[in-house]
Design a protein around this motif. Structure first.
Motif: not given
Ligand code: ADP
Length: 258
Positions: A201-203, A210-213, A246-252
């Motif tokens: 979602a972030d990308l 984004v195309l996702m099966v 989504p929340g923010s993606p997992v941080a580094a």
């Protein structure tokens, strides 16, 4: 048709990113022939996030392979940025694929004895990029998926969720226009699945189409549009008015792994 003229046309704004008309795909011949796609019509605009759903055997993966220029349709018309893909030679199709598409698969498909960094560099190696540029781009892509500090670990030293994040880094390292994901969360538990969706979602927010099966409604709910295949055709095509945020993606990780 070379890549430069493809870009020139797209900049002229002449066509949607993707246009499929009457796409068919037949596997086998004669009495053994199987029509996996029976006339698919589909337009996809730049920046969309589309989930492709439908029962097993309905042609979802076949359609994704055609869309990603991995496979040629048996009939019909496929325009990518206004260019007739089905008319391209094998080499031109491969060039178009390497330049504009990134792929993420259910099984991660990483090289086992190879570090995360080297796995991510691979598409750039195929493109003939110099070592320094490859290293820098791969490090950036791994950082983008929260894996800074894990560059030298092999897949066996990473969890399933981390392996899929390496695969996403490998898919985006070439800065593709389109990310194609085939059941990207199929091998992951629920928490890891949602983490992966947060990255996709972030990308997409950053502009990648984004195309996702997927066959999981929870994952499809992140998409802004849901296309359902039945028996090799598009049976329904609906907007998702309230996609999962989504929340923010997992941080580094704050500390580097040992
Ligand atoms: P889905 O992704 O919706 O499960 P697929 O696109 O994988 O469906 O497959 C659609 C149909 O085409 C299935 O019946 C499958 O068995 C058949 N099929 C897929 N790939 C091949 C192939 N390489 N050779 C023969 N039949 C195939």
């Amino acid at each position: 048709m070379n890549a430069q003229s493809i870009d020139a046309r797209s900049m002229a704004g002449e066509a949607p990113l993707i246009r499929l008309r009457g796409i068919t795909k037949v596997y086998g011949e004669g009495s053994a022939a199987f029509r996996a796609l029976r006339g698919v019509d589909l337009d996809i605009g730049r920046g969309e996030f589309v989930a492709i759903m439908g029962p097993s055997g309905s042609g979802k993966s076949t359609a994704l392979n055609v869309l990603g220029c991995l496979d040629r349709p048996s009939g019909g018309r496929y325009e990518f940025m206004g260019v007739r893909v089905e008319a391209l030679s094998r080499d031109d199709r491969a060039r178009l694929r390497r330049r504009h598409f990134g792929f993420v698969f259910q099984g991660f498909n990483l090289l086992a004895r190879t570090s995360a960094q080297e796995n991510v560099e691979l598409p750039l190696l195929y493109r003939g990029e110099a070592a320094a540029a490859r290293h820098a781009a791969a490090a950036r892509a791994l950082q983008a998926v929260g894996l800074k500090g894990w560059e030298h670990h092999t897949p066996a030293e990473l969890s399933g969720g981390q392996q899929q994040r390496v695969a996403i880094a490998r898919a985006i390292v070439t800065e593709p226009a389109v990310l194609l994901a085939d059941e990207p969360t199929g091998n992951l538990d629920s928490q890891r699945s949602h983490e992966i969706m947060a990255f996709l979602a972030d990308l997409n927010r950053q502009g990648i189409t984004v195309l996702m099966v997927t066959h999981e409604p929870d994952m499809a709910a992140y998409a802004h549009r849901i296309v359902r295949f039945v028996d090799g055709v598009v049976a329904s095509d609906e907007r998702n008015a309230s996609p999962t945020q989504p929340g923010s993606p997992v941080a580094a990780p704050a500390t580097e792994p040992s």
